[in-house]
Design an enzyme around this catalytic site. Sequence first.
Site, mmCIF file in Angstrom:
data_model
loop_
_atom_site.group_PDB
_atom_site.id
_atom_site.type_symbol
_atom_site.label_atom_id
_atom_site.label_comp_id
_atom_site.label_asym_id
_atom_site.label_seq_id
_atom_site.Cartn_x
_atom_site.Cartn_y
_atom_site.Cartn_z
ATOM 1 N N GLY A 17 0.774 -1.244 0.000
ATOM 2 C CA GLY A 17 0.000 0.000 0.000
ATOM 3 C C GLY A 17 0.799 1.285 0.000
ATOM 4 O O GLY A 17 0.326 2.301 0.505
ATOM 5 N N ASN A 19 1.398 3.049 -2.645
ATOM 6 C CA ASN A 19 0.622 3.935 -3.528
ATOM 7 C C ASN A 19 -0.621 4.458 -2.811
ATOM 8 O O ASN A 19 -0.976 5.631 -2.951
ATOM 9 C CB ASN A 19 0.249 3.216 -4.827
ATOM 10 C CG ASN A 19 1.400 3.200 -5.817
ATOM 11 O OD1 ASN A 19 1.731 4.233 -6.395
ATOM 12 N ND2 ASN A 19 2.043 2.057 -5.977
ATOM 13 N N MET A 94 -3.925 -7.123 -6.908
ATOM 14 C CA MET A 94 -3.299 -8.123 -7.770
ATOM 15 C C MET A 94 -4.313 -9.063 -8.435
ATOM 16 O O MET A 94 -4.086 -10.267 -8.534
ATOM 17 C CB MET A 94 -2.272 -8.938 -6.954
ATOM 18 C CG MET A 94 -1.195 -8.094 -6.320
ATOM 19 S SD MET A 94 -0.325 -7.032 -7.505
ATOM 20 C CE MET A 94 0.764 -8.245 -8.241
ATOM 21 N N ILE A 96 -7.277 -9.394 -11.817
ATOM 22 C CA ILE A 96 -7.834 -8.803 -13.037
ATOM 23 C C ILE A 96 -9.353 -8.758 -12.896
ATOM 24 O O ILE A 96 -9.986 -9.771 -12.575
ATOM 25 C CB ILE A 96 -7.411 -9.609 -14.282
ATOM 26 C CG1 ILE A 96 -5.884 -9.542 -14.420
ATOM 27 C CG2 ILE A 96 -8.083 -9.069 -15.543
ATOM 28 C CD1 ILE A 96 -5.319 -10.519 -15.412
ATOM 29 N N LEU A 97 -9.925 -7.585 -13.105
ATOM 30 C CA LEU A 97 -11.362 -7.429 -12.905
ATOM 31 C C LEU A 97 -12.140 -8.134 -14.021
ATOM 32 O O LEU A 97 -11.783 -8.024 -15.192
ATOM 33 C CB LEU A 97 -11.749 -5.949 -12.911
ATOM 34 C CG LEU A 97 -11.119 -5.043 -11.859
ATOM 35 C CD1 LEU A 97 -11.728 -3.644 -11.950
ATOM 36 C CD2 LEU A 97 -11.291 -5.589 -10.460
ATOM 37 N N HIS A 113 0.548 0.799 -13.170
ATOM 38 C CA HIS A 113 1.352 -0.348 -13.594
ATOM 39 C C HIS A 113 2.810 0.119 -13.766
ATOM 40 O O HIS A 113 3.052 1.168 -14.363
ATOM 41 C CB HIS A 113 0.817 -0.905 -14.918
ATOM 42 C CG HIS A 113 1.562 -2.112 -15.369
ATOM 43 N ND1 HIS A 113 1.386 -3.349 -14.760
ATOM 44 C CD2 HIS A 113 2.513 -2.275 -16.313
ATOM 45 C CE1 HIS A 113 2.209 -4.215 -15.337
ATOM 46 N NE2 HIS A 113 2.895 -3.601 -16.281
ATOM 47 N N ASP A 145 -9.804 -1.645 -18.487
ATOM 48 C CA ASP A 145 -10.798 -2.331 -19.321
ATOM 49 C C ASP A 145 -10.733 -3.824 -18.989
ATOM 50 O O ASP A 145 -10.142 -4.204 -17.968
ATOM 51 C CB ASP A 145 -10.595 -2.009 -20.813
ATOM 52 C CG ASP A 145 -9.261 -2.514 -21.333
ATOM 53 O OD1 ASP A 145 -8.576 -3.269 -20.608
ATOM 54 O OD2 ASP A 145 -8.899 -2.165 -22.467
ATOM 55 N N GLU A 146 -11.287 -4.670 -19.857
ATOM 56 C CA GLU A 146 -11.354 -6.098 -19.524
ATOM 57 C C GLU A 146 -9.997 -6.796 -19.645
ATOM 58 O O GLU A 146 -9.828 -7.919 -19.187
ATOM 59 C CB GLU A 146 -12.364 -6.834 -20.424
ATOM 60 C CG GLU A 146 -13.805 -6.513 -20.138
ATOM 61 C CD GLU A 146 -14.278 -5.248 -20.849
ATOM 62 O OE1 GLU A 146 -13.491 -4.634 -21.602
ATOM 63 O OE2 GLU A 146 -15.441 -4.870 -20.626
ATOM 64 N N GLU A 178 6.052 6.306 -9.233
ATOM 65 C CA GLU A 178 4.671 5.797 -9.285
ATOM 66 C C GLU A 178 3.765 6.654 -8.402
ATOM 67 O O GLU A 178 2.648 7.005 -8.790
ATOM 68 C CB GLU A 178 4.600 4.353 -8.770
ATOM 69 C CG GLU A 178 5.218 3.326 -9.677
ATOM 70 C CD GLU A 178 4.921 1.905 -9.189
ATOM 71 O OE1 GLU A 178 3.830 1.650 -8.668
ATOM 72 O OE2 GLU A 178 5.811 1.048 -9.320
HETATM 73 C C1 GRF Z 1 3.337 -1.186 -7.538
HETATM 74 O O1 GRF Z 1 4.591 -1.362 -8.136
HETATM 75 C C2 GRF Z 1 2.255 -1.075 -8.583
HETATM 76 O O2 GRF Z 1 2.680 -0.432 -9.741
HETATM 77 C C3 GRF Z 1 1.961 -2.516 -8.879
HETATM 78 O O3 GRF Z 1 2.053 -3.174 -7.636
HETATM 79 C C4 GRF Z 1 2.917 -2.436 -6.778
HETATM 80 C C5 GRF Z 1 2.126 -2.112 -5.547
HETATM 81 O O4 GRF Z 1 2.902 -1.477 -4.559
HETATM 82 N N1 GRF Z 1 0.669 -2.637 -9.526
HETATM 83 P P1 GRF Z 1 2.197 -0.813 -3.306
HETATM 84 O O5 GRF Z 1 1.307 -1.890 -2.678
HETATM 85 O O6 GRF Z 1 1.383 0.359 -3.772
HETATM 86 O O7 GRF Z 1 3.302 -0.421 -2.387
#
Ligand code: GRF
Length: 195
Positions: A17, A19, A94, A96-97, A113, A145-146, A178
């Site tokens: 987490g 991000n 982690m 895919i919707l 991503h 998207d899908e 990011e």
């Molecule tokens: C990030 O590198 C993001 O781009 C990818 O998974 C990682 C998640 O990191 N989808 P965090 O949980 O936000 O620290």
Amino acid sequence: MTKAKSLKLVVLVSGRGSNLQAIIDASEKKTIQSQIIHVISNKEGVLSLERCQKHGIPYSVIPSKGKERDVFFDEVLNKVKSLNPDLIVLAGFMKILPEKFVKAFENQIINIHPSLLPKFTGLNAQKQALEAGETKTGCTVHFVDEGCDTGPVILQKEIEIDPKDTEETLSARLLPVEHECFVEAILKLENQELF
Ligand code: GRF
């Protein structure tokens, strides 16, 4: 110029987490007008949930383990619908919707991503970039998207790859980029009528 809109965010997570933290910080500092109204994790005991507790953000755990994919996503979809968000943010989620989920919230779901999409979709994107001999990589915030990491791009940021980079060093250098990219992408959405 249109006034920035305060969006109600629901964030989906699976782990660390960082991000999520960047979005919490930006919201608390009013860098963005938007507010996280709820966080949903598909895993118990992850660092993301400690971050929610620390910042008084409501959260739910909807375990995906040992559950049929459809059953899991119906539970998540029902929960998200009940929250009525403006934007669903996948921050290290982690999974895919399924199409049903994406259709229910078309152009209202974003993901981050760690590559310059369309290059290197899926897992281990930084490793894929190194193995391909790239001299630069980056990150992408895009509408979901899908497909897997395939929706329209909202914002990308680049970094140089150092010849000495390993997957670990590259990932570590990319992570703060990011965080910036996610916050700037949300700002961009706040300032446009994309919904
Ligand atoms: C990030 O590198 C993001 O781009 C990818 O998974 C990682 C998640 O990191 N989808 P965090 O949980 O936000 O620290």
